[in-house]
Design an enzyme around this catalytic site. Sequence first.
Site, PDB file in Angstrom:
ATOM      1  N   ASP A   1      34.210  40.949  29.870  1.00  0.00           N
ATOM      2  CA  ASP A   1      34.186  42.418  29.903  1.00  0.00           C
ATOM      3  C   ASP A   1      33.282  42.948  28.776  1.00  0.00           C
ATOM      4  OD1 ASP A   1      36.416  42.404  31.898  1.00  0.00           O
ATOM      5  OD2 ASP A   1      37.445  41.505  30.196  1.00  0.00           O
TER       6      ASP A   1
ATOM      7  N   HIS B   1      42.763  42.449  30.565  1.00  0.00           N
ATOM      8  CA  HIS B   1      41.622  42.061  31.424  1.00  0.00           C
ATOM      9  C   HIS B   1      41.982  42.462  32.857  1.00  0.00           C
ATOM     10  CE1 HIS B   1      38.355  40.054  33.375  1.00  0.00           C
ATOM     11  NE2 HIS B   1      39.202  39.363  34.109  1.00  0.00           N
TER      12      HIS B   1
HETATM   13  P1  NAD Z   1      38.981  28.386  41.770  1.00  0.00           P
HETATM   14  O1  NAD Z   1      40.031  28.685  42.765  1.00  0.00           O
HETATM   15  O2  NAD Z   1      37.595  28.040  42.188  1.00  0.00           O
HETATM   16  O3  NAD Z   1      39.480  27.185  40.850  1.00  0.00           O
HETATM   17  C1  NAD Z   1      40.751  27.134  40.304  1.00  0.00           C
HETATM   18  C2  NAD Z   1      41.114  25.672  40.151  1.00  0.00           C
HETATM   19  O4  NAD Z   1      42.359  25.609  39.475  1.00  0.00           O
HETATM   20  C3  NAD Z   1      41.271  24.953  41.496  1.00  0.00           C
HETATM   21  O5  NAD Z   1      40.447  23.791  41.508  1.00  0.00           O
HETATM   22  C4  NAD Z   1      42.759  24.586  41.523  1.00  0.00           C
HETATM   23  O6  NAD Z   1      43.006  23.337  42.169  1.00  0.00           O
HETATM   24  C5  NAD Z   1      43.064  24.522  40.035  1.00  0.00           C
HETATM   25  N1  NAD Z   1      44.489  24.655  39.699  1.00  0.00           N
HETATM   26  C6  NAD Z   1      45.444  25.385  40.317  1.00  0.00           C
HETATM   27  N2  NAD Z   1      46.636  25.163  39.752  1.00  0.00           N
HETATM   28  C7  NAD Z   1      46.443  24.292  38.745  1.00  0.00           C
HETATM   29  C8  NAD Z   1      47.286  23.683  37.816  1.00  0.00           C
HETATM   30  N3  NAD Z   1      48.603  23.908  37.811  1.00  0.00           N
HETATM   31  N4  NAD Z   1      46.758  22.818  36.923  1.00  0.00           N
HETATM   32  C9  NAD Z   1      45.446  22.545  36.938  1.00  0.00           C
HETATM   33  N5  NAD Z   1      44.579  23.085  37.809  1.00  0.00           N
HETATM   34  C10 NAD Z   1      45.069  23.955  38.695  1.00  0.00           C
HETATM   35  O7  NAD Z   1      38.986  29.625  40.775  1.00  0.00           O
HETATM   36  P2  NAD Z   1      37.869  30.025  39.703  1.00  0.00           P
HETATM   37  O8  NAD Z   1      36.886  30.901  40.358  1.00  0.00           O
HETATM   38  O9  NAD Z   1      37.424  28.822  38.967  1.00  0.00           O
HETATM   39  O10 NAD Z   1      38.739  30.987  38.758  1.00  0.00           O
HETATM   40  C11 NAD Z   1      39.790  30.481  37.982  1.00  0.00           C
HETATM   41  C12 NAD Z   1      40.602  31.627  37.403  1.00  0.00           C
HETATM   42  O11 NAD Z   1      39.834  32.390  36.490  1.00  0.00           O
HETATM   43  C13 NAD Z   1      41.116  32.634  38.439  1.00  0.00           C
HETATM   44  O12 NAD Z   1      42.448  32.974  38.100  1.00  0.00           O
HETATM   45  C14 NAD Z   1      40.209  33.830  38.255  1.00  0.00           C
HETATM   46  O13 NAD Z   1      40.825  35.017  38.663  1.00  0.00           O
HETATM   47  C15 NAD Z   1      40.041  33.783  36.755  1.00  0.00           C
HETATM   48  N6  NAD Z   1      38.914  34.548  36.194  1.00  0.00           N
HETATM   49  C16 NAD Z   1      39.114  35.144  34.982  1.00  0.00           C
HETATM   50  C17 NAD Z   1      38.083  35.853  34.380  1.00  0.00           C
HETATM   51  C18 NAD Z   1      38.259  36.522  33.043  1.00  0.00           C
HETATM   52  O14 NAD Z   1      37.329  37.222  32.615  1.00  0.00           O
HETATM   53  N7  NAD Z   1      39.372  36.369  32.314  1.00  0.00           N
HETATM   54  C19 NAD Z   1      36.851  35.954  35.026  1.00  0.00           C
HETATM   55  C20 NAD Z   1      36.667  35.305  36.264  1.00  0.00           C
HETATM   56  C21 NAD Z   1      37.720  34.606  36.837  1.00  0.00           C
HETATM   57  C1  LMR Z   2      36.443  39.030  36.809  1.00  0.00           C
HETATM   58  O1  LMR Z   2      36.618  39.846  35.897  1.00  0.00           O
HETATM   59  O2  LMR Z   2      35.328  38.748  37.277  1.00  0.00           O
HETATM   60  C2  LMR Z   2      37.655  38.352  37.422  1.00  0.00           C
HETATM   61  O3  LMR Z   2      38.744  38.422  36.539  1.00  0.00           O
HETATM   62  C3  LMR Z   2      37.955  38.975  38.744  1.00  0.00           C
HETATM   63  C4  LMR Z   2      39.082  38.264  39.459  1.00  0.00           C
HETATM   64  O4  LMR Z   2      39.990  38.987  39.936  1.00  0.00           O
HETATM   65  O5  LMR Z   2      39.063  37.025  39.574  1.00  0.00           O
END
Ligand code: NAD
Ligand code: LMR
Length: 328
Positions: free
Chosen positions: A160, A188
């Site tokens: 962000d 977030h």
């Molecule tokens: P994704 O679905 O591609 O990958 C998530 C992975 O986590 C999968 O491979 C899944 O098998 C694994 N997983 C699920 N449960 C698990 C566990 N108990 N132990 C270990 N691994 C486990 O998702 P992504 O695009 O890589 O995103 C991951 C997370 O990050 C999501 O929650 C998304 O919303 C979040 N995110 C946060 C921000 C931020 O700014 N804070 C930004 C983008 C995404």
């Molecule tokens: C982001 O800020 O890109 C993600 O947290 C959005 C989401 O919901 O995975």
Amino acid sequence: MSRTPVTVTVTGAAGQIGYALLFRVASGQLLGPDTPVRLRLLEITPALSAAEGTAMELDDSAFPLLTGIDITDDPDVAFDGANVALLVGARPRTKGMERGDLLEANGGIFKPQGRAINGHAADDVKVLVVGNPANTNALIAKAAAPDVPAERFTAMTRLDHNRALSQLSKKTGAPVDQISRLTIWGNHSATQYPDVFHAEIAGKSAAEAVDEAWLADEFIPTVAKRGAAIIEARGASSAASAANAAIDHVHTWVNGTKEGDWTSMAVPSDGSYGVPEGLISSFPVTTANGSYEIVQGLDINAFSRARIDASVRELAEEREAVRGLGLI
Ligand code: NAD
Ligand code: LMR
């Protein structure tokens, strides 16, 4: 290069952020060009094979700093000796899932991971939670790790922060590296508050370079809803920019903020700026020698106060919800 390798644990290693993150950790961008890294990858059992594929590609990159890779579906093994823990894997919201269901499903992930960190991580462990809802997932993990100092549990608002830098740069024409002292406050989520009132562009007030209507009607909603806009455009949530922000977050925590600048991190509140103690909320922080401090003494105007309070209220509601579910 004779230093002891730093153990970096990455959960959700086979996911899309994991794929964008691991190569940068292994190449030295997380901890610096002189620090060897040992990776420990945690995945759920059905995704172990995909994680093994990624590990094969890491091997094939012949990174000089990468001393080894372990892959496991057991949190106790994954966090054994972890110096840095990147908690990326989380349960995404699926159709028909209510907010409470999502918090409960993530409690099932972050509570055992917090316990495993408590029991097995290195004494100096630093934890970054990326998986959403990141602030509350960090709260759950922290509550399950009473022997780890609470301030080691942080959640990611650096994406962000970077989004806000980029939007302000586009509006003013100033390069991003001339903008300092931006702050993301709160959660977030779409309630987050990107604050330019203390920001500077080449040492001059950023707030004076833009008008309040632009802030209220364009800048704040664009930054706060950027994650949703990317999902809409890409058909998947942000991955490379999220991995980049995770690298930035830990790199800054370990290596320090620049003189006169600060960054944004979601950290356990000490009550600063009226944020209830213990909530993991985003603040302006400076870092040095591997520690961070919340920047103190900023004047908060009425425009900012209302927005900080709204996001903190949402965090307090999330805390009540996970308390009700027995997760903290
Ligand atoms: P994704 O679905 O591609 O990958 C998530 C992975 O986590 C999968 O491979 C899944 O098998 C694994 N997983 C699920 N449960 C698990 C566990 N108990 N132990 C270990 N691994 C486990 O998702 P992504 O695009 O890589 O995103 C991951 C997370 O990050 C999501 O929650 C998304 O919303 C979040 N995110 C946060 C921000 C931020 O700014 N804070 C930004 C983008 C995404
Ligand atoms: C982001 O800020 O890109 C993600 O947290 C959005 C989401 O919901 O995975």
